[in-house]
Design an enzyme around this catalytic site. Sequence first.
Site, PDB file in Angstrom:
ATOM      1  N   GLU A  90      -2.281   2.816 -10.613  1.00  0.00           N
ATOM      2  CA  GLU A  90      -2.219   1.359 -10.726  1.00  0.00           C
ATOM      3  C   GLU A  90      -3.147   0.839 -11.828  1.00  0.00           C
ATOM      4  O   GLU A  90      -4.276   1.281 -11.978  1.00  0.00           O
ATOM      5  CB  GLU A  90      -2.605   0.701  -9.391  1.00  0.00           C
ATOM      6  CG  GLU A  90      -1.660   1.039  -8.243  1.00  0.00           C
ATOM      7  CD  GLU A  90      -0.266   0.430  -8.408  1.00  0.00           C
ATOM      8  OE1 GLU A  90      -0.078  -0.446  -9.269  1.00  0.00           O
ATOM      9  OE2 GLU A  90       0.636   0.869  -7.660  1.00  0.00           O
TER      10      GLU A  90
ATOM     11  N   ARG B 220       3.592  -8.758   3.919  1.00  0.00           N
ATOM     12  CA  ARG B 220       5.015  -8.716   4.294  1.00  0.00           C
ATOM     13  C   ARG B 220       5.143  -8.463   5.790  1.00  0.00           C
ATOM     14  O   ARG B 220       6.027  -8.982   6.461  1.00  0.00           O
ATOM     15  CB  ARG B 220       5.708  -7.590   3.492  1.00  0.00           C
ATOM     16  CG  ARG B 220       7.165  -7.346   3.800  1.00  0.00           C
ATOM     17  CD  ARG B 220       7.720  -6.181   2.967  1.00  0.00           C
ATOM     18  NE  ARG B 220       7.043  -4.910   3.201  1.00  0.00           N
ATOM     19  CZ  ARG B 220       7.291  -4.088   4.223  1.00  0.00           C
ATOM     20  NH1 ARG B 220       8.224  -4.385   5.106  1.00  0.00           N
ATOM     21  NH2 ARG B 220       6.623  -2.951   4.363  1.00  0.00           N
TER      22      ARG B 220
ATOM     23  N   CYS C   3      -3.187  -2.373   0.167  1.00  0.00           N
ATOM     24  CA  CYS C   3      -3.515  -1.525  -0.993  1.00  0.00           C
ATOM     25  C   CYS C   3      -4.052  -2.353  -2.157  1.00  0.00           C
ATOM     26  O   CYS C   3      -5.078  -2.014  -2.750  1.00  0.00           O
ATOM     27  CB  CYS C   3      -2.310  -0.703  -1.428  1.00  0.00           C
ATOM     28  SG  CYS C   3      -1.975   0.645  -0.287  1.00  0.00           S
TER      29      CYS C   3
ATOM     30  N   HIS D 238      -0.839   4.954  -5.919  1.00  0.00           N
ATOM     31  CA  HIS D 238       0.196   4.826  -4.887  1.00  0.00           C
ATOM     32  C   HIS D 238       1.061   6.086  -4.897  1.00  0.00           C
ATOM     33  O   HIS D 238       1.505   6.526  -5.973  1.00  0.00           O
ATOM     34  CB  HIS D 238       1.095   3.626  -5.188  1.00  0.00           C
ATOM     35  CG  HIS D 238       0.797   2.422  -4.358  1.00  0.00           C
ATOM     36  ND1 HIS D 238       0.637   1.169  -4.896  1.00  0.00           N
ATOM     37  CD2 HIS D 238       0.653   2.261  -3.004  1.00  0.00           C
ATOM     38  CE1 HIS D 238       0.399   0.302  -3.913  1.00  0.00           C
ATOM     39  NE2 HIS D 238       0.399   0.924  -2.766  1.00  0.00           N
TER      40      HIS D 238
HETATM   41  N1  PCA Z   1       0.070   1.405   1.736  1.00  0.00           N
HETATM   42  C1  PCA Z   1       0.029  -0.032   1.949  1.00  0.00           C
HETATM   43  C2  PCA Z   1      -1.236  -0.263   2.722  1.00  0.00           C
HETATM   44  C3  PCA Z   1      -1.644   1.054   3.255  1.00  0.00           C
HETATM   45  C4  PCA Z   1      -0.859   2.040   2.494  1.00  0.00           C
HETATM   46  O1  PCA Z   1      -0.990   3.262   2.536  1.00  0.00           O
HETATM   47  C5  PCA Z   1       0.165  -0.847   0.678  1.00  0.00           C
HETATM   48  O2  PCA Z   1       0.806  -0.376  -0.276  1.00  0.00           O
HETATM   49  O3  PCA Z   1      -0.358  -1.961   0.619  1.00  0.00           O
END
Ligand code: PCA
Length: 214
Positions: free
Chosen positions: A78, A88, A141, A166
């Site tokens: 990111e 959401r 996240c 991610h």
């Molecule tokens: N993914 C979520 C929150 C925790 C995770 O592993 C996100 O993309 O916000």
Amino acid sequence: MKVLITGFDPFGGEKINPAWEAVRALPDNIDGIEVIKLQIPTVFKKSAKKLFENIDSVKPDVVICVGQAGGRYEFCVERVAINLDDGRIPDNDGYQPVDTPVFEDGDTAYFTSLPIKGMIEELKKASIPAAVSNTAGTYVCNHIMYSLLYYLNKNKLDNIRGGFIHVPYIPEQVIEKKNTPYMELSRITKALEVSIKAVKTYEKDIVVSGGKEF
Ligand code: PCA
């Protein structure tokens, strides 16, 4: 070099979170780099506190937070976190913020201080589908990435580099999800290892295109 790496616990009805599964599978030492692993809750109001406490006690050189991005095809490094919480779905404590700032006194957004282009270069060399992502979303996240960069900025911890990754679903999560991308857990773990090594290799990021239209 000492790296603090975090993974979230499962959320949104999933039994596992590939982020934590991959983080916990990492060795404690990667080519002389000390790796400290930490699980954090998928909870807006608890995740950052746990992270800050561990930054203070571990005193890492690098902090990488990792989360699941179900439905994404690539391993995503990111670029930016925004000062906005908009859930959401409720978090694991049942809290669902709508359009609230992460920190009232924070900047609109913070850029990662990880060498994201260098990391992508190394990931591709290791045959891992990987890309720079320009949105970490608006859920926990983004919240933790923003909180991390806010904390480093406000406390003038410029010597600590920080950012967020991610990861896609792993195969057992997509058995009932037709046409959904996934990546083997071992490959995600390998990708984290490659990423950590790349942070050491690239003190400064390289200048290559990572742009996209969407
Ligand atoms: N993914 C979520 C929150 C925790 C995770 O592993 C996100 O993309 O916000």
